[in-house]
Design an enzyme around this catalytic site. Structure first.
Site, PDB file in Angstrom:
ATOM      1  N   ARG A 132      -9.708   0.749   9.197  1.00  0.00           N
ATOM      2  CA  ARG A 132      -9.194  -0.315   9.037  1.00  0.00           C
ATOM      3  C   ARG A 132     -10.255  -1.099   9.861  1.00  0.00           C
ATOM      4  NH1 ARG A 132      -3.247   0.951   8.964  1.00  0.00           N
ATOM      5  NH2 ARG A 132      -2.100  -1.362   9.259  1.00  0.00           N
ATOM      6  N   ARG A 181      -0.201  -8.918  13.503  1.00  0.00           N
ATOM      7  CA  ARG A 181      -0.693  -7.754  12.470  1.00  0.00           C
ATOM      8  C   ARG A 181      -1.840  -8.731  11.455  1.00  0.00           C
ATOM      9  NH1 ARG A 181       4.473  -5.267  10.388  1.00  0.00           N
ATOM     10  NH2 ARG A 181       3.109  -3.780   9.316  1.00  0.00           N
ATOM     11  N   ARG A 196      12.127  -1.101  10.768  1.00  0.00           N
ATOM     12  CA  ARG A 196      10.274  -1.158  11.920  1.00  0.00           C
ATOM     13  C   ARG A 196      10.454  -2.381  12.984  1.00  0.00           C
ATOM     14  NH1 ARG A 196       5.003   0.344   8.440  1.00  0.00           N
ATOM     15  NH2 ARG A 196       3.918  -0.650  10.381  1.00  0.00           N
ATOM     16  N   ARG A 250      12.045  -6.247   5.234  1.00  0.00           N
ATOM     17  CA  ARG A 250      11.719  -4.489   4.768  1.00  0.00           C
ATOM     18  C   ARG A 250      12.420  -3.754   5.415  1.00  0.00           C
ATOM     19  NH1 ARG A 250       5.985  -2.379   5.346  1.00  0.00           N
ATOM     20  NH2 ARG A 250       6.088  -3.094   7.771  1.00  0.00           N
ATOM     21  N   LYS A 267       1.104  -1.100  -0.319  1.00  0.00           N
ATOM     22  CA  LYS A 267      -0.400  -0.061  -0.494  1.00  0.00           C
ATOM     23  C   LYS A 267       1.125   1.017  -0.257  1.00  0.00           C
ATOM     24  CE  LYS A 267      -1.992  -1.045   3.849  1.00  0.00           C
ATOM     25  NZ  LYS A 267      -1.330  -2.711   4.599  1.00  0.00           N
TER      26      LYS A 267
END
Ligand code: AP5
Length: 213
Positions: free
Chosen positions: A88, A171, A160, A127, A13
């Site tokens: 969300r 998540r 992160r 990531r 996203k």
């Protein structure tokens, strides 16, 4: 144009939001980025949000809704915006409908980016992000030119806190329970389009441009 990017954590996203923002000249609003800035600056909101974010849980709806009500009224949103990470929950979607109505605005499209779960885990654990300018990389799929250094501003990249395998799995569970009901919510409006999120970043952007025109 008012656009919602919907999809599980790690489907791209943020990556696609940046490209859409450049192509169509409208801001990308990432609730995750706004919250991480608050955490970094150790504001009251940031301290509250960090407790949820570190575990991969959602920050309470009232906090997010208040934050977004203010954000979409800012000047840069007058020609539209791209929502990345909001709404969300069904409560957030209903509150967003109210915000649109109150401001005389209309939602154009909801893009649901779809990627299989095994690939999501690989994308998130690999990531790396720039703590200064927010640029996003992946150690294998989208590496920076110089190892661990941001191409755009030269800062050292970081991982992160919520990109560990354990938190990523939570998540994904939270997504299934709280956010997946939005697929039905927006399908009913006739505005939802599913985008195959597997392929190169450019290929996926091409699919999105075909939908947006
Ligand atoms: P948030 O920051 O929104 O996280 P997320 O939804 O989990 O999404 P991500 O940023 O992890 O993934 P993405 O889809 O943007 O993927 P990206 O482009 O980076 O939220 C974080 C937390 O904040 C939440 O857990 C919650 O606590 C809180 N929060 C935020 N909004 C909230 C809300 N509305 N209500 C309540 N709480 C909220 O890509 C991922 C990786 O894949 C990158 O490394 C990238 O380089 C790579 N990649 C991208 N595209 C491709 C491709 N095509 N092929 C291969 N690799 C790719």
């Amino acid at each position: 144009m008012i656009l919602i990017l919907l999809g599980a954590p790690g489907v791209g996203k943020g990556t696609q939001g940046v490209l859409i923002s450049k192509e169509y000249g409208i801001p990308q609003i990432s609730t995750g980025d706004i919250l991480r800035k608050e955490v970094k600056e150790e504001t009251e909101l940031g301290k509250k949000a960090k407790v949820y974010m570190d575990k991969g849980e959602l920050v309470p709806d009232d906090v997010i809704i208040g934050m977004m009500e203010n954000r979409i009224k800012e000047d840069d949103c007058k020609n539209g915006f791209i929502l990345d990470g909001f709404p969300r929950t069904v409560a957030q979607a209903e509150a967003f409908d109210e915000m649109l109505k109150k401001n005389n605005l209309q939602l154009d499209r909801v893009l649901l980016i779809d990627v299989p779960e095994e690939e999501i885990i690989d994308r998130l654990t690999g990531r790396r992000v720039c703590p200064s300018c927010g640029a996003v990389y992946h150690i294998k799929n989208n590496p920076p030119k110089k190892d661990n250094i941001c191409d755009q501003c030269g800062s050292k990249l970081i991982q992160r806190d919520d990109d560990t395998e354990e938190v990523v799995k939570n998540r994904l569970e939270v997504y299934k329970k709280s956010t997946m009901p939005l697929v039905e919510y927006y399908t009913k409006t006739g505005k939802l389009v599913k985008i195959n999120g597997v392929g190169t970043i450019d290929e996926i952007f091409g699919r999105i441009k075909e939908v947006l025109g």
